[in-house]
Scaffold this active site. Sequence first.
Site, PDB file in Angstrom:
ATOM      1  N   SER A 229      38.606  40.455  44.789  1.00  0.00           N
ATOM      2  CA  SER A 229      38.421  41.876  44.971  1.00  0.00           C
ATOM      3  C   SER A 229      37.251  42.466  44.187  1.00  0.00           C
ATOM      4  O   SER A 229      36.825  43.573  44.493  1.00  0.00           O
ATOM      5  CB  SER A 229      39.710  42.593  44.586  1.00  0.00           C
ATOM      6  OG  SER A 229      40.001  42.402  43.214  1.00  0.00           O
TER       7      SER A 229
ATOM      8  N   LYS B 158      34.005  47.217  37.171  1.00  0.00           N
ATOM      9  CA  LYS B 158      34.874  47.345  38.339  1.00  0.00           C
ATOM     10  C   LYS B 158      35.623  48.663  38.237  1.00  0.00           C
ATOM     11  O   LYS B 158      36.081  49.045  37.146  1.00  0.00           O
ATOM     12  CB  LYS B 158      35.844  46.159  38.369  1.00  0.00           C
ATOM     13  CG  LYS B 158      36.695  46.061  39.626  1.00  0.00           C
ATOM     14  CD  LYS B 158      37.549  44.805  39.576  1.00  0.00           C
ATOM     15  CE  LYS B 158      38.389  44.607  40.824  1.00  0.00           C
ATOM     16  NZ  LYS B 158      39.171  43.355  40.781  1.00  0.00           N
TER      17      LYS B 158
ATOM     18  N   SER C 141      40.071  37.120  41.687  1.00  0.00           N
ATOM     19  CA  SER C 141      39.133  38.203  42.004  1.00  0.00           C
ATOM     20  C   SER C 141      37.862  38.266  41.169  1.00  0.00           C
ATOM     21  O   SER C 141      36.961  39.026  41.508  1.00  0.00           O
ATOM     22  CB  SER C 141      39.834  39.551  41.918  1.00  0.00           C
ATOM     23  OG  SER C 141      40.597  39.747  43.074  1.00  0.00           O
TER      24      SER C 141
HETATM   25  N1  GLN Z   1      42.823  37.755  46.587  1.00  0.00           N
HETATM   26  C1  GLN Z   1      43.990  37.849  45.763  1.00  0.00           C
HETATM   27  C2  GLN Z   1      44.857  38.972  46.257  1.00  0.00           C
HETATM   28  O1  GLN Z   1      44.547  39.514  47.251  1.00  0.00           O
HETATM   29  C3  GLN Z   1      43.617  38.038  44.336  1.00  0.00           C
HETATM   30  C4  GLN Z   1      43.247  39.422  43.983  1.00  0.00           C
HETATM   31  C5  GLN Z   1      42.875  39.579  42.550  1.00  0.00           C
HETATM   32  O2  GLN Z   1      42.646  38.601  41.844  1.00  0.00           O
HETATM   33  N2  GLN Z   1      42.871  40.815  42.102  1.00  0.00           N
HETATM   34  O3  GLN Z   1      45.847  39.311  45.680  1.00  0.00           O
END
Ligand code: GLN
Length: 486
Positions: A152, A77, A176
């Site tokens: 994400s 990532k 994410s």
């Molecule tokens: N979808 C969650 C957010 O928008 C989690 C994001 C993540 O785990 N980085 O914060």
Amino acid sequence: MIAPATVQVVRDAIRTRARSAADVCREALNRIEALDPQLHAFNTVVAERALARAEAIDRDRSRWRDAPLAGVPVALKDNLCTRAVRTTASSRILDTFVPPYSATVVERLETAGAVIVGKTNCDEFAMGSSNENSAFGPVRNPWAIDRIPGGSSGGSAASVAAGIVPLALGSDTGGSIRQPAALCGIIGLKPTYGRVSRYGLIAFGSSLDQIGPMTRTAHDAALALSVLAGADPADATSAPEPVPDYVAALTGDVRGARIGVPRRLLEQGVDGEVTRAIDAALDTLESRGATLVDVDLPHARYAIPVYYLVATAEASSNLARYDGVRYGFRANEPDLRAMYVRTRAQGFGAEVKRRIMLGTYVLSAGYYDAYYLKAQQVRTLILRDYDRAFERVDVVAMPTSPTPAFPIGERVSDPLQMYLADIFTVSANLAGLPAISVPCGFTASRLPVGLQLTGRRFDEATLLRIADAYERDTEWSKQLPPIASR
Ligand code: GLN
């Protein structure tokens, strides 16, 4: 094109000299070239660096013979720092940032023999559930090119699901790793807070963030976690607990495992096809000797507001460092103050700005007690719910995501709707617990569904054991999206 293999198969082929690391690496690069124009899973591909490294492994086989990931192509990532390789967090503000050091997880992967092929697209600073917040455009779901891959870590999920690499790393602040794994039909493991060093991970919510593996099989996740886990002097929050042999924990047996099901939490807002797949998965586990136990997590329904208060507060503080002076993008402005303002105005996308403003607000004098402090108190109640459940069960099961992958664009204008996608994932981060998403079926239109298992602190071994046993019994994780066999 050769069918995508697992970490284990690739590594063993290289060990036995059935294949060379360079050959495996070239194949991964070819697949990127063939598939990525449609998927857009990669921000950066490091073809030369990868090939040079694979050739070095081939030249010195004896040195790498016992390395657990020798010659395995890996995607990272793009919020994991890689020395001398651009690291953007999919943000305009970092689009020219080249870190002078690598994250601890990157060092560990390379010491284990992994070959890094590129940096994957994600939501900007890991903020999002659909990958649509990337400054470089969305990733597409390999199972349905008009749909989101989840977020994400969407690029990491798509690159594994499409058979480009057998292992990718993601980061998980509120789901994410698990949610994109679920929506792309692969395994995603968020370790216990502190299990894996965060050094070199571009921080979002420091009390929530964890790095973890995304793979095709539970076995590969176990193998990867064994490489990644462990204390790190560079991260004071990394845990000193000894790292067990996660692969040895995979007995294929779920007899006696007690699986908690928070039925009341699952009564509303879950897509019917998701519910059916989860129920069928639980039936399978029960028929193999696991016991299903009703548990109650009375505070879990507050998890979304609590998470979005804590995560935005921490994000607003972590993102203060991007001022145009130290990293990446700088707006052309002679006056210092105006330079700060314009750099941030132009460098950050809409969602990141929204979170900085929310976070600044909840931390401000006068609102701190009502929002931030209250959220921390409820966070403790959520943790206690789990502690109580774990007196009676070994893991808690629920869907990873309440819906399958939705069409690109469907929720972009409605941030609250987007935040609700995280209802089942954020509490594991708030409580610091390990959680895994396991492929457990498809909808009628062939969209993957994921089963989430949450475990006790530092009990990744039980999550992996149940996931592996379930996988041996079912065909879901062996299925490939049409694009992967092209
Ligand atoms: N979808 C969650 C957010 O928008 C989690 C994001 C993540 O785990 N980085 O914060």
